[in-house]
Design an enzyme around this catalytic site. Structure first.
Site, PDB file in Angstrom:
ATOM      1  N   SER A 112       0.838  -1.228   0.089  1.00 38.80           N
ATOM      2  CA  SER A 112      -0.006  -0.017  -0.091  1.00 38.80           C
ATOM      3  C   SER A 112       0.776   1.132   0.025  1.00 38.80           C
ATOM      4  O   SER A 112       1.923   1.209   0.515  1.00 38.80           O
ATOM      5  CB  SER A 112      -0.913   0.096   1.277  1.00 38.80           C
ATOM      6  OG  SER A 112      -1.758   1.197   1.199  1.00 38.80           O
ATOM      7  N   LYS A 164      -4.043  -7.299   3.051  1.00 38.52           N
ATOM      8  CA  LYS A 164      -4.013  -6.081   2.173  1.00 38.52           C
ATOM      9  C   LYS A 164      -5.555  -5.957   1.813  1.00 38.52           C
ATOM     10  O   LYS A 164      -5.845  -5.013   1.569  1.00 38.52           O
ATOM     11  CB  LYS A 164      -3.380  -6.408   0.930  1.00 38.52           C
ATOM     12  CG  LYS A 164      -3.175  -5.252  -0.139  1.00 38.52           C
ATOM     13  CD  LYS A 164      -2.660  -4.163   0.564  1.00 38.52           C
ATOM     14  CE  LYS A 164      -2.935  -2.636  -0.152  1.00 38.52           C
ATOM     15  NZ  LYS A 164      -3.126  -2.843  -1.691  1.00 38.52           N
ATOM     16  N   HIS A 167      -7.210  -4.377   4.340  1.00 37.11           N
ATOM     17  CA  HIS A 167      -6.910  -3.086   4.228  1.00 37.11           C
ATOM     18  C   HIS A 167      -7.819  -2.192   3.383  1.00 37.11           C
ATOM     19  O   HIS A 167      -8.167  -1.273   3.584  1.00 37.11           O
ATOM     20  CB  HIS A 167      -5.295  -2.989   4.174  1.00 37.11           C
ATOM     21  CG  HIS A 167      -4.955  -1.475   3.775  1.00 37.11           C
ATOM     22  ND1 HIS A 167      -5.005  -1.054   2.468  1.00 37.11           N
ATOM     23  CD2 HIS A 167      -4.240  -0.801   4.229  1.00 37.11           C
ATOM     24  CE1 HIS A 167      -4.500   0.095   2.276  1.00 37.11           C
ATOM     25  NE2 HIS A 167      -4.043   0.449   3.492  1.00 37.11           N
ATOM     26  N   ASN A 168      -7.749  -2.952   2.077  1.00 37.09           N
ATOM     27  CA  ASN A 168      -8.665  -2.046   1.250  1.00 37.09           C
ATOM     28  C   ASN A 168     -10.069  -2.038   1.271  1.00 37.09           C
ATOM     29  O   ASN A 168     -10.738  -0.904   1.217  1.00 37.09           O
ATOM     30  CB  ASN A 168      -8.358  -2.847  -0.209  1.00 37.09           C
ATOM     31  CG  ASN A 168      -6.943  -2.243  -0.911  1.00 37.09           C
ATOM     32  OD1 ASN A 168      -6.094  -1.992  -0.099  1.00 37.09           O
ATOM     33  ND2 ASN A 168      -6.792  -2.554  -1.946  1.00 37.09           N
ATOM     34  N   GLU A 171     -10.354   0.827   3.698  1.00 38.87           N
ATOM     35  CA  GLU A 171     -10.205   1.890   2.695  1.00 38.87           C
ATOM     36  C   GLU A 171     -11.567   2.582   2.161  1.00 38.87           C
ATOM     37  O   GLU A 171     -11.973   3.678   2.161  1.00 38.87           O
ATOM     38  CB  GLU A 171      -8.919   1.672   1.630  1.00 38.87           C
ATOM     39  CG  GLU A 171      -8.602   2.761   0.682  1.00 38.87           C
ATOM     40  CD  GLU A 171      -7.901   1.959  -0.176  1.00 38.87           C
ATOM     41  OE1 GLU A 171      -6.406   1.754   0.195  1.00 38.87           O
ATOM     42  OE2 GLU A 171      -7.679   1.807  -1.441  1.00 38.87           O
TER      43      GLU A 171
HETATM   44  O1  LIG Z   1      -4.303  -1.024  -3.076  1.00 36.66           O
HETATM   45  C1  LIG Z   1      -4.687   0.126  -3.421  1.00 36.66           C
HETATM   46  C2  LIG Z   1      -4.593   1.147  -2.514  1.00 36.66           C
HETATM   47  O2  LIG Z   1      -4.603   0.452  -1.129  1.00 36.66           O
HETATM   48  C3  LIG Z   1      -5.049   0.344  -4.827  1.00 36.66           C
HETATM   49  O3  LIG Z   1      -5.079   1.595  -5.105  1.00 36.66           O
HETATM   50  C4  LIG Z   1      -6.487  -0.237  -4.937  1.00 36.66           C
HETATM   51  O4  LIG Z   1      -6.303  -0.676  -6.453  1.00 36.66           O
HETATM   52  C5  LIG Z   1      -7.810   0.442  -4.682  1.00 36.66           C
HETATM   53  O5  LIG Z   1      -8.822  -0.248  -5.036  1.00 36.66           O
HETATM   54  P1  LIG Z   1     -10.151  -0.083  -5.717  1.00 36.66           P
HETATM   55  O6  LIG Z   1      -9.554   0.355  -7.152  1.00 36.66           O
HETATM   56  O7  LIG Z   1     -11.068  -1.128  -5.725  1.00 36.66           O
HETATM   57  O8  LIG Z   1     -10.610   1.350  -5.271  1.00 36.66           O
END
Ligand SMILES: O=C(CO)[C@H](O)[C@H](O)COP(=O)(O)O
Length: 301
Positions: A112, A164, A167-168, A171
């Site tokens: 990340s 990860k 984590h996403n 996010e």
């Molecule tokens: O790993 C990431 C950030 O941590 C990448 O930017 C990821 O591709 C974001 O996910 P998405 O495209 O589904 O919003």
């Protein structure tokens, strides 16, 4: 340490540059000959001395599957493959097993940090055997932030990509909460300075964070985000997080809602809401908006 980097896009290219800045020797391979040091994976493998370390930084799915397969035919027993892309954690066991037959070791690494990682360092979350992780530790140390932290050996093969993925998912939820706060403040007639409010939250508040810093940066460029369409893609990690939550019967309403909000953002119109309008009209004679009407917006209507 000398290593091969496969995939020199926004992530791989910046990671290779950071590794070189930190004194590592990187042989890079990419389909784009403008950025590639070698013309093929075979040439990359030939430029490394055994035991080799090859870091994959290519899109998840077929590109990673075929790179692992090709490397399996090129590498020798004792070599190490690190998949640093956003692969699904379930795939890691398949990749590790396929390489194990040839004595090639495998570590999965969630990375990340986005395009800022070259300067700030990356967060790296790895899965694999302790001895394989220890072997690649100088590379992880160079990629993580100079001030320390940003690294976890989360468990065996697959654990790096699993954390990860989580984590996403987090996010997604955090971004959706900032997004809804933005829309609510904009819709109100009580807040005069929405960008300034977000900016003030960067210090001292409970919600201060890097995502908030990035939102403030975006609002500095375009205070009402007028230049953008409210359309958001996804590249799979949110879906996998929701699927894993279902598999484990873990309630994950915030992450799920954030994922569904992205799906909704891609619709010109909502077939589901047509059904709601039709049914309200059927049972209560409530007014509907036709395709050509301007929708009438009133509170609670
Ligand atoms: O790993 C990431 C950030 O941590 C990448 O930017 C990821 O591709 C974001 O996910 P998405 O495209 O589904 O919003």
């Amino acid at each position: 340490m000398k290593l091969g980097m496969v995939g020199l896009g926004k992530m791989g290219g910046n990671m290779a540059a950071r590794l070189r800045d930190k004194g590592h020797e990187v042989v890079g391979y990419d389909f784009d000959p403008q950025v590639s040091d070698v013309g093929s994976l075979a040439e990359l493998v030939g430029r490394l001395e055994a035991p080799r370390t090859v870091w994959l930084m290519v899109p998840a799915g077929e590109p990673t599957d075929s790179a692992v397969e090709e490397l399996g035919g090129l590498l020798d027993a004792g070599d190490l493959v690190i998949d640093g892309g956003n692969s699904h954690y379930v795939k890691d066991r398949e990749h590790a097993d396929a390489l194990k037959d040839k004595g090639v070791h495998y570590v999965d690494a969630g990375v990340s940090g986005g395009v800022w990682g070259r300067e700030n360092g990356y967060g790296i979350m790895v899965g694999g055997a302790a001895e394989d992780v220890a072997r690649a530790r100088p590379v992880f140390d160079a990629l993580t932030p100079d001030e320390g932290g940003g690294f976890v050996h989360a468990g065996g093969v697959g654990a790096g990509h699993f954390v990860k993925m989580v984590h996403n998912g987090i996010e997604y939820g955090m971004m959706q909460a900032f997004a809804e706060g933005f829309e609510l403040m904009q819709a109100s007639d009580i807040v005069d300075d929405v960008p300034g409010t977000f900016d003030s939250w960067r210090e001292g508040t409970v919600v201060r964070s890097w995502l908030l810093d990035l939102l403030v940066r975006a609002l500095e460029e375009d205070p009402e985000l007028e230049g953008l369409r409210g359309y958001a893609q996804d590249s799979g990690e949110g879906r996998w997080t929701v699927q894993a939550a279902v598999d484990h019967a873990v309630p994950a309403p915030a992450i799920t809602a954030a994922l569904y909000a992205r799906f909704a953002s891609r619709q010109e119109d909502s077939p589901a809401m047509k059904v709601i309008a039709a049914l309200r009209n059927q049972f209560g004679g409530h007014a509907v908006a036709t395709a050509t009407d301007d929708p009438v917006r009133t509170p609670r209507s």
